[in-house]
Design an enzyme around this catalytic site. Structure first.
Site, PDB file in Angstrom:
ATOM      1  N   GLY A   1       0.842  -1.185   0.000  1.00 50.11           N
ATOM      2  CA  GLY A   1       0.000   0.000   0.000  1.00 50.11           C
ATOM      3  C   GLY A   1       0.877   1.235   0.000  1.00 50.11           C
ATOM      4  O   GLY A   1       1.993   1.205   0.531  1.00 50.11           O
TER       5      GLY A   1
ATOM      6  N   GLN B   1       2.711   9.841   1.470  1.00 46.70           N
ATOM      7  CA  GLN B   1       4.035   9.195   1.452  1.00 46.70           C
ATOM      8  C   GLN B   1       4.878   9.602   0.247  1.00 46.70           C
ATOM      9  O   GLN B   1       6.075   9.308   0.214  1.00 46.70           O
ATOM     10  CB  GLN B   1       3.887   7.666   1.471  1.00 46.70           C
TER      11      GLN B   1
ATOM     12  N   CYS C   1       6.387  -0.030   7.604  1.00 44.26           N
ATOM     13  CA  CYS C   1       5.890   1.076   6.790  1.00 44.26           C
ATOM     14  C   CYS C   1       7.031   1.567   5.915  1.00 44.26           C
ATOM     15  O   CYS C   1       8.161   1.728   6.400  1.00 44.26           O
ATOM     16  CB  CYS C   1       5.394   2.196   7.698  1.00 44.26           C
ATOM     17  N   LEU C   2       6.752   1.803   4.655  1.00 41.14           N
ATOM     18  CA  LEU C   2       7.784   2.303   3.738  1.00 41.14           C
ATOM     19  C   LEU C   2       8.323   3.652   4.192  1.00 41.14           C
ATOM     20  O   LEU C   2       9.437   4.022   3.829  1.00 41.14           O
ATOM     21  CB  LEU C   2       7.208   2.432   2.319  1.00 41.14           C
TER      22      LEU C   2
ATOM     23  N   HIS D   1      -4.037   0.687   7.942  1.00 41.22           N
ATOM     24  CA  HIS D   1      -2.719   1.337   7.893  1.00 41.22           C
ATOM     25  C   HIS D   1      -2.724   2.488   6.887  1.00 41.22           C
ATOM     26  O   HIS D   1      -2.275   3.602   7.204  1.00 41.22           O
ATOM     27  CB  HIS D   1      -1.663   0.283   7.531  1.00 41.22           C
ATOM     28  N   GLU D   2      -3.246   2.229   5.683  1.00 39.23           N
ATOM     29  CA  GLU D   2      -3.199   3.264   4.633  1.00 39.23           C
ATOM     30  C   GLU D   2      -4.187   4.403   4.918  1.00 39.23           C
ATOM     31  O   GLU D   2      -3.872   5.564   4.687  1.00 39.23           O
ATOM     32  CB  GLU D   2      -3.455   2.650   3.249  1.00 39.23           C
TER      33      GLU D   2
ATOM     34  N   HIS E   1      -2.725   6.765   7.378  1.00 45.06           N
ATOM     35  CA  HIS E   1      -1.761   7.714   6.793  1.00 45.06           C
ATOM     36  C   HIS E   1      -2.465   9.011   6.388  1.00 45.06           C
ATOM     37  O   HIS E   1      -1.892  10.091   6.499  1.00 45.06           O
ATOM     38  CB  HIS E   1      -1.117   7.119   5.532  1.00 45.06           C
TER      39      HIS E   1
HETATM   40 CO    CO Z   1       2.823   3.137   5.857  1.00 46.44          CO
END
Ligand code: CO
Length: 219
Positions: free
Chosen positions: A68, A73, A126-127, A168-169, A172
């Site tokens: 995701g 991000q 998380c990226l 999670h997304e 964000h």
């Molecule tokens: Co993340």
């Protein structure tokens, strides 16, 4: 005297990001854009630009690789995210985590609510927080309301790993990182990650000293 109105800043920002080919650069924790609630999408990008932006988010997610990516991000404060999980994991992990394939999805202005009181706790990462993972107890099942990439309303229920990805997304887009919801004592840095690849975090909970939510009643 007439003046040309200024170009919408978000559209300009996105057009500039897309001017370079390839995956978009990811921003990481410490960038305020990850901490600001993103703006609801209300046509700030026209259909063509939105389509190109979504394609670039998808390319960025694949390249990372991740399951995701949310617009903040890549530095864009709009309530847009993409999700996709081929779930190439072994049967034991699939069973324990409910990690089933999640087809590609575009979420515009998503919100979620818990379907019931059950929680599921697993390591996630998380990226935008490279090199770490931690255990997060999340709603086991959520009801998602969103628009898809073409503006159609979507109401769907998710369970297992897809429910985790949706939470999670969507988080964000509200300026929340998974660390805000994580068990602080479960934090694992990259060199230690190979220790904690078990299907569940029970061994980590005992060894590192944190609690897990109660086991659900058999369904
Ligand atoms: Co993340």
């Amino acid at each position: 005297m007439s003046r040309t109105p200024p170009a919408p800043p978000l559209a300009e920002q996105v057009a500039e990001l897309l001017a370079r080919p390839g995956p978009l650069p990811l921003v990481t924790a410490g960038d305020p854009v990850l901490r600001r609630p993103a703006e609801p999408f209300e046509g700030q990008l026209d259909d063509a630009l939105l389509g190109r932006f979504v394609a670039a988010l998808r390319e960025t997610m694949h390249a990372a690789p991740g399951v995701g990516v949310a617009a903040p991000q890549v530095g864009v404060g709009l309530r847009i995210a993409v999700l996709e999980d081929p779930a190439e994991v072994d049967a034991e992990v699939r069973e324990a985590r409910g990690r089933v394939p999640l087809p590609f999805r575009v979420l515009v202005n998503p919100v979620y609510e818990a379907v019931d009181g059950e929680r599921a706790a697993f390591f996630e990462g998380c990226l935008s927080v490279p090199g770490y993972q931690a255990v997060v107890a999340r709603h086991a099942r959520v009801r998602l309301r969103a628009l898809d990439g073409r503006g159609r309303a979507v109401v769907e229920e998710y369970a297992g790993w897809p429910a985790r990805i949706v939470q999670h997304e969507t988080d964000h887009l509200g300026g929340t990182l998974y660390l805000d919801r994580a068990e602080p004592r479960s934090l694992v840095s990259a060199p230690q990650a190979p220790r904690w690849t078990q299907p569940t975090p029970h061994a980590a909970a005992r060894a590192l000293g944190f609690d897990l939510p109660p086991e659900p009643e058999p369904r």
